[in-house]
Design a protein around this motif. Structure first.
Motif, short mmCIF file in Angstrom:
data_model
loop_
_atom_site.label_atom_id
_atom_site.label_comp_id
_atom_site.label_asym_id
_atom_site.label_seq_id
_atom_site.Cartn_x
_atom_site.Cartn_y
_atom_site.Cartn_z
N THR A 99 100.38 55.87 -9.59
CA THR A 99 99.58 56.72 -8.72
C THR A 99 99.15 55.92 -7.51
OG1 THR A 99 98.72 57.97 -10.62
CG2 THR A 99 97.50 58.13 -8.55
N GLY A 100 99.57 56.36 -6.34
CA GLY A 100 99.21 55.67 -5.11
C GLY A 100 97.89 56.16 -4.56
N LEU A 101 97.10 55.23 -4.05
CA LEU A 101 95.83 55.56 -3.42
C LEU A 101 95.44 54.42 -2.49
CD1 LEU A 101 92.84 54.88 -5.84
CD2 LEU A 101 95.17 54.27 -6.44
N SER A 102 94.45 54.66 -1.67
CA SER A 102 93.90 53.58 -0.84
C SER A 102 92.44 53.38 -1.23
CB SER A 102 94.00 53.93 0.65
OG SER A 102 92.96 54.82 1.03
N GLY A 103 91.83 52.36 -0.66
CA GLY A 103 90.43 52.10 -0.94
C GLY A 103 89.50 53.16 -0.40
N ILE A 104 90.05 54.09 0.38
CA ILE A 104 89.25 55.21 0.90
C ILE A 104 89.16 56.32 -0.14
CG2 ILE A 104 89.15 56.98 2.72
CD1 ILE A 104 90.61 54.93 4.52
N SER A 105 90.16 56.41 -1.01
CA SER A 105 90.21 57.47 -2.02
C SER A 105 88.98 57.39 -2.93
CB SER A 105 91.48 57.33 -2.86
OG SER A 105 92.63 57.27 -2.05
N ASN A 106 88.26 58.51 -3.02
CA ASN A 106 87.04 58.56 -3.84
C ASN A 106 86.07 57.43 -3.51
OD1 ASN A 106 88.95 60.34 -5.30
ND2 ASN A 106 87.32 60.44 -6.83
N SER A 107 86.10 56.98 -2.25
CA SER A 107 85.24 55.87 -1.80
C SER A 107 85.36 54.66 -2.71
CB SER A 107 83.77 56.32 -1.72
OG SER A 107 83.61 57.35 -0.77
N LEU A 108 86.61 54.32 -3.07
CA LEU A 108 86.84 53.18 -3.95
C LEU A 108 86.20 51.92 -3.39
CD1 LEU A 108 88.22 51.74 -6.33
CD2 LEU A 108 90.32 51.64 -4.96
N PHE A 109 86.42 51.66 -2.08
CA PHE A 109 85.79 50.52 -1.43
C PHE A 109 84.80 51.01 -0.37
CE2 PHE A 109 90.06 48.32 -2.19
CZ PHE A 109 89.62 47.69 -3.35
N GLU A 110 83.51 50.83 -0.64
CA GLU A 110 82.49 51.08 0.38
C GLU A 110 82.29 49.79 1.15
OE1 GLU A 110 78.89 52.74 -1.15
OE2 GLU A 110 79.92 54.34 -2.26
N CYS A 111 82.38 49.88 2.47
CA CYS A 111 82.41 48.66 3.29
C CYS A 111 81.46 48.73 4.48
CB CYS A 111 83.82 48.44 3.85
SG CYS A 111 85.11 48.29 2.62
N LYS A 112 81.28 47.58 5.08
CA LYS A 112 80.71 47.47 6.42
C LYS A 112 81.65 46.58 7.22
CE LYS A 112 77.83 43.37 5.52
NZ LYS A 112 76.46 42.80 5.58
N MET A 113 81.50 46.58 8.54
CA MET A 113 82.34 45.71 9.36
C MET A 113 82.01 44.26 9.06
SD MET A 113 82.96 47.23 13.16
CE MET A 113 84.19 48.50 13.46
N PHE A 114 83.05 43.46 8.86
CA PHE A 114 82.88 42.05 8.50
C PHE A 114 82.21 41.28 9.63
CE2 PHE A 114 84.15 37.67 7.81
CZ PHE A 114 84.01 37.52 6.44
#
Length: 261
Positions: A99-114
């Motif tokens: 199953t392909g997904l990105s870190g955006i899918s279902n907010s897998l990775f919540e981030c801020k700008m580094f």
């Protein structure tokens, strides 16, 4: 297995090894009956090819790609589109289920700008791994493109952030308490000052190698990712993904590449 549940193995497939005639994906299918693999992929070579077509020249700072908006747009398209779908289709063609997904899918990775210096590069704040558990429970292999959602964005154009794939793999490993975190690279492992392979090092020894400058360039984020990814236990491994059977040997606890404990 732990309490009847499969152990989790996180495998980061480097962009520099994608397309090589290795056995990594077939190896993953073989051992997926015994453990639960999670794949995080890079795509540096392919991204560089596509940004070159746009007349953009890649720039790296301490091994991390500096990402302006145009580069981010290309990276997002290549990672979540071309590369992710290619890996998923190859696994399916080999008889596996992915199953392909990105870190955006279902907010897998919540981030801020580094940082402003690195541009549209995400620093992971939180991992929402429930989607991975659902995929695994459906006997499918998660294949993750390293993108994240900017939770502090006030503009739609700033929502998507590029994430270093090594870092993404380490956060997944830590969150899922994986048994092994494995980096498939285009080098045999960590080398000492005489360019000889170091087969096994402790976390403290790895830290000293970073401080001494023996570990440099693109290996810096890999070692940092290894150290971060095994905070909750397990081991980290850096192996040459171009070698046939390398991944299977690592899973079977054979001596290969560099092991960090």
């Amino acid at each position: 297995m732990k309490n009847g549940k499969k152990n989790t193995i996180v495998i980061k497939i480097g962009g520099s090894t994608l397309g090589e005639s290795d056995s990594s994906l077939s190896d993953i299918i073989k051992f997926s009956k015994e453990v639960s693999p999670i794949i995080v992929h890079g795509g540096g070579k392919e991204i560089n090819k596509w940004i070159a077509k746009q007349g953009i020249h890649p720039e790296f700072i301490n091994g991390l790609r500096r990402t302006d908006k145009d580069t981010r747009d290309v990276a997002a398209s290549v990672l979540s589109g071309l590369i992710n779908n290619t890996i998923v289709s190859e696994i399916e063609n080999l008889g596996g289920n992915a199953t392909g997904l990105s870190g955006i899918s279902n907010s897998l990775f919540e981030c801020k700008m580094f940082s402003e210096e690195l541009g549209y590069v995400g620093e992971i704040i939180k991992v929402n791994s429930e989607i991975l558990r659902k995929i695994i429970n459906n006997d499918s292999i998660p294949v993750i493109a390293p993108l994240g959602i900017n939770i502090y964005s006030n503009k739609t154009e700033d929502n998507i952030l590029n994430i270093n794939a090594d870092t993404a793999a380490s956060f997944i490993s830590n969150n899922m308490r994986s048994e092994k975190l494995i980096f498939l690279t285009d080098v045999e492992g960590v080398l000492d000052h005489n360019k000889r392979l170091i087969s096994k090092i402790t976390k403290s020894q790895a830290t000293e190698l970073l401080k001494s400058g023996i570990i440099s360039g693109g290996m810096i984020p890999k070692i940092e990712a290894c150290l971060n990814g095994i905070q909750n236990g397990g081991s980290a491994h850096i192996i040459d993904g171009r070698d046939s059977g390398a991944l299977l040997q690592c899973i079977e606890n054979k001596i290969i590449g560099t092991k960090i404990i």
